[in-house]
Design an enzyme around this catalytic site. Sequence first.
Site, PDB file in Angstrom:
ATOM      1  N   ASP A  62      48.369  34.344  33.582  1.00 41.53           N
ATOM      2  CA  ASP A  62      47.977  34.436  32.170  1.00 41.53           C
ATOM      3  C   ASP A  62      48.082  35.917  31.821  1.00 41.53           C
ATOM      4  O   ASP A  62      48.811  36.655  32.492  1.00 41.53           O
ATOM      5  CB  ASP A  62      46.562  33.866  31.967  1.00 41.53           C
ATOM      6  N   LYS A  88      40.484  27.111  34.294  1.00 41.79           N
ATOM      7  CA  LYS A  88      40.923  28.460  33.950  1.00 41.79           C
ATOM      8  C   LYS A  88      40.133  29.450  34.798  1.00 41.79           C
ATOM      9  O   LYS A  88      39.059  29.133  35.307  1.00 41.79           O
ATOM     10  CB  LYS A  88      40.683  28.738  32.467  1.00 41.79           C
TER      11      LYS A  88
END
Length: 445
Positions: A166, A126
């Site tokens: 995201d 991430k």
Amino acid sequence: MQDVVEKVYEQVVARNRGEVEFHQAVHEVLESLDPVIAKHPHYAEGALLERLVEPERQIMFRVPWVDDAGQVHVNRGFRIEFNSALGPYKGGLRFHPSVNAGIIKFLGFEQIFKNALTAQGIGGGKGGSDFDPHGRSDAEVMRFCQSFMTELARHIGPSTDVPAGDIGVGGREIGYMFGQYKRLRNSYDAGVLTGKGLAWGGSLVRTEATGYGAVLFAQSMLSTKGESLEGKKVIVSGAGNVAIYAIEKAQQLGATPITFSDSSGYVVDEAGVDLELLKQVKEVERGRVADYVERRPGARLVTGGSVWDVPGDVALPCATQNELDGDAAATLLRGGCGVVSEGANMPSTPEAVEAFQKAGILFGPGKAANAGGVATSALEMEQNAGRTRWDFATAEAKLTGIMADIHDSCVAAAEEYGRPGDYVLGANAAGFTRVADVMIAHGIV
């Protein structure tokens, strides 16, 4: 075996001070693993758990950029390459003022198991920045993205690490970053980023995938009780990509979503959300939920309280982490809610999860319920590798099949470890064993 798990968790807290979201994510997984390790004690050997909770690589860097007035700003960039046992690191980039190392670490840790559940050969990672794209011009966003990618480019690649979008990172941001990556590397590596535009390597259904997946998971859970979403009233939080397409899929399956929200408040539209108007406001105009209410007779904006105060049959938390606490869970349960499917990452606090499980309702944790996004990202990688593109029906059919398989894997794992219907245990156990078996096969690395 509980002592082993507790010791690992204590080490995580001591080594990662102040990173409360990461602590929460690790605790939620580890507390589910006691029956797994009791049945298979070899998973506690070779410091496997200790290796699992420690990222393989943590990258933090400076991101300087210039705004339209000529002022220089400095943000922080992050990429946590957490676990590559199953394949290249895979996970989104988040641009939001709340981003810090602990947030990215929690998201990356969750991504390990989510990606494992898809069975698509992708590891967990991430990244992101504390940059806020809201209110910035396209030129400012472009300059930031180019600066961000100038550093990130040396750490990623189609077989190494494949970021996606995201919160705060949509098609615009992916486009700017891909352009800079291509310029720096002198290589058209289409598979280095996912969430791309359709004209340059993107996949149909990627935009819809996370929201669609959360609803498909809810439908699968209901099917175990001989029910469906048909006629159900649905409470949705958020008004971004996940929420919008969760609303769309719920409507397609015969449900009536009546809420959505952003940081300014939440909207209640008892007649059912006008999806086209919502898309116009949020996707085209980049407006606020109040703009929807101004153009939608009968809809009302609530600026106090919580969207979870609205009674409904199904709840789809699609905004952000820890948005649904214990009090909100109690309110939902009193309002008749019997299904919760998490569209966001870890949107329910531990107290909320405990309340749902004690009540015996159907609860789909994010690492399973919202895996549709990364699953379709992996499908995009597959299409890029073959230099091909599927039509919408083909891509959606593949997504539907993957979500059904994830659901069935969770059900089977929960039954294997003695807690039928416990999707939290099922998701954690199924994802963990897939990663752990390969880590053992690869040796101490």
